[in-house]
Design a protein around this motif. Structure first.
Motif, short mmCIF file in Angstrom:
data_model
loop_
_atom_site.label_atom_id
_atom_site.label_comp_id
_atom_site.label_asym_id
_atom_site.label_seq_id
_atom_site.Cartn_x
_atom_site.Cartn_y
_atom_site.Cartn_z
N SER A 125 27.66 -72.80 -41.96
CA SER A 125 28.02 -73.78 -40.95
C SER A 125 26.85 -74.72 -40.71
O SER A 125 25.73 -74.49 -41.15
N GLU A 126 27.12 -75.79 -39.96
CA GLU A 126 26.06 -76.74 -39.62
C GLU A 126 24.93 -76.05 -38.87
O GLU A 126 23.75 -76.26 -39.16
N GLY A 127 25.29 -75.20 -37.93
CA GLY A 127 24.27 -74.50 -37.16
C GLY A 127 23.40 -73.62 -38.02
O GLY A 127 22.18 -73.56 -37.84
N GLU A 128 24.01 -72.93 -39.00
CA GLU A 128 23.24 -72.05 -39.89
C GLU A 128 22.30 -72.86 -40.77
O GLU A 128 21.16 -72.45 -41.02
N ILE A 129 22.76 -74.01 -41.21
CA ILE A 129 21.92 -74.87 -42.05
C ILE A 129 20.69 -75.34 -41.28
O ILE A 129 19.56 -75.26 -41.75
N LEU A 130 20.91 -75.82 -40.06
CA LEU A 130 19.81 -76.34 -39.27
C LEU A 130 18.84 -75.24 -38.84
O LEU A 130 17.62 -75.45 -38.79
N GLN A 131 19.36 -74.07 -38.53
CA GLN A 131 18.50 -72.97 -38.10
C GLN A 131 17.66 -72.41 -39.23
O GLN A 131 16.53 -71.98 -39.03
N SER A 132 18.20 -72.41 -40.44
CA SER A 132 17.49 -71.82 -41.57
C SER A 132 16.59 -72.82 -42.28
O SER A 132 15.83 -72.45 -43.17
N SER A 133 16.66 -74.07 -41.89
CA SER A 133 15.84 -75.09 -42.53
C SER A 133 14.36 -74.83 -42.28
O SER A 133 13.96 -74.40 -41.20
N ASN A 134 13.54 -75.08 -43.29
CA ASN A 134 12.11 -74.85 -43.20
C ASN A 134 11.35 -76.11 -42.81
O ASN A 134 10.21 -76.31 -43.23
N VAL A 135 11.98 -76.97 -42.05
CA VAL A 135 11.36 -78.22 -41.64
C VAL A 135 11.40 -78.35 -40.12
O VAL A 135 12.07 -77.58 -39.43
N ARG A 136 10.68 -79.33 -39.60
CA ARG A 136 10.56 -79.50 -38.16
C ARG A 136 11.72 -80.31 -37.59
O ARG A 136 12.20 -81.25 -38.23
N ARG A 137 12.15 -79.97 -36.40
CA ARG A 137 13.15 -80.76 -35.70
C ARG A 137 12.42 -81.69 -34.73
O ARG A 137 11.75 -81.24 -33.80
N PHE A 138 12.54 -82.99 -34.95
CA PHE A 138 11.90 -84.00 -34.12
C PHE A 138 12.88 -84.50 -33.05
O PHE A 138 14.10 -84.44 -33.23
N THR A 139 12.33 -85.00 -31.97
CA THR A 139 13.16 -85.68 -30.97
C THR A 139 13.20 -87.16 -31.33
O THR A 139 12.33 -87.67 -32.05
N LEU A 140 14.20 -87.84 -30.82
CA LEU A 140 14.32 -89.27 -31.09
C LEU A 140 13.12 -90.02 -30.50
O LEU A 140 12.60 -90.95 -31.13
N ASN A 141 12.67 -89.62 -29.33
CA ASN A 141 11.52 -90.28 -28.72
C ASN A 141 10.25 -90.11 -29.56
O ASN A 141 9.42 -91.03 -29.65
N GLU A 142 10.09 -88.94 -30.18
CA GLU A 142 8.92 -88.72 -31.04
C GLU A 142 8.95 -89.69 -32.22
O GLU A 142 7.91 -90.27 -32.58
N LEU A 143 10.11 -89.87 -32.81
CA LEU A 143 10.20 -90.75 -33.98
C LEU A 143 10.13 -92.22 -33.57
O LEU A 143 9.65 -93.06 -34.35
N LYS A 144 10.57 -92.53 -32.38
CA LYS A 144 10.38 -93.90 -31.88
C LYS A 144 8.90 -94.21 -31.75
O LYS A 144 8.43 -95.29 -32.13
#
Length: 256
Positions: free
Chosen positions: A36-55
């Motif tokens: 599922s989408e949730g499983e993909i995002l949870q198992s990913s070996n990368v960082r989750r950024f916030t939109l404000n951080e990328l702005k």
């Protein structure tokens, strides 16, 4: 990272989907089950950024930060701290390329998720490195390592009074690097069908090391007792092998 032109793709959707990875280059092994989408995002070996951080990292997605634009959307140049991944001042820290989904573009959430799915698990010297992603409301962004020389397409076809053709020894180096990336994807460890191999998706670093990018159309290869994968024609016009296109024509004639 990013192509200068929007990509014209064959319209189609996969008939099947699966999710097997498992590679000696991967940090974790993924079980051969539909995720599922949730499983993909949870198992990913990368960082989750916030939109404000990328702005902050891209100076609020300023037009003069645009590196290019493709079927997914515009790609912006940004800077983050190498240790904390927090936004950094321009010219300091680690340079990144931030790809932001254009909601009116050729691609959407499915392609964004596929990119996280594959590059969030697989690691190889000839695959572009996915640093992280952002998912907030309707915003979909991907954060990559910055590839200094851009795409092979730009290196081959850009028009400039200062343009110098790529020497043949470097062309061979790029071809070999791209081939190694494909060989890894097609190996028994990765088993990934890339499906969008073209000059604009081959990115080059300072030393002309080639790395494959854009996994929005990628698909898992045969696994277990499956000897083949059923799929419709997908890719970019002009880059598909004639025998590949012929299979679709044969299916259409049989339907008639």
């Amino acid at each position: 990272m990013g192509a200068k032109q929007a990509n014209s793709r064959y319209e189609s959707q996969d008939e099947n989907g699966s999710s097997t990875f498992g590679s000696k280059f991967s940090i974790t092994a993924v079980p051969p089950t539909l995720r599922s989408e949730g499983e993909i995002l949870q198992s990913s070996n990368v960082r989750r950024f916030t939109l404000n951080e990328l702005k902050s990292a891209t100076r609020n997605f300023r037009p003069d930060s645009v590196l290019g634009e493709g079927g997914f959307g515009a790609v912006f140049k940004g800077w983050i701290d190498e240790q904390t991944f927090a936004p950094a001042k321009p010219g300091t820290g680690m340079v990144i390329a931030v790809k932001r989904l254009n909601h009116e573009g050729f691609q959407g959430h499915k392609e964004w998720l596929a990119e996280v799915n594959y590059l969030g698990q697989l690691s190889h010297p000839n695959l572009v490195k996915l640093v992280g992603y952002c998912l907030e409301d309707e915003d979909r962004l991907l954060v990559y390592e910055f590839m200094t020389r851009g795409s092979l397409e730009n290196q081959l076809f850009r028009r400039s009074s200062y343009f110098q053709p790529i020497p043949w020894n470097l062309r061979i180096k790029v071809a070999l690097g791209a081939a190694k990336g494909l060989a890894f994807l097609h190996s028994t460890e990765a088993k990934v069908i890339y499906r969008d191999f073209k000059a604009s998706n081959i990115l080059l670093d300072t030393n002309y090391n080639a790395k494959l990018s854009d996994f929005g159309l990628a698909k898992d290869g045969p696994t277990g007792d499956r000897s083949h994968v059923s799929t419709r024609i997908m890719g970019t016009f002009g880059y598909a092998a004639p025998e590949y296109l012929a299979t679709e024509r044969e299916r259409e004639s049989m339907r008639e």
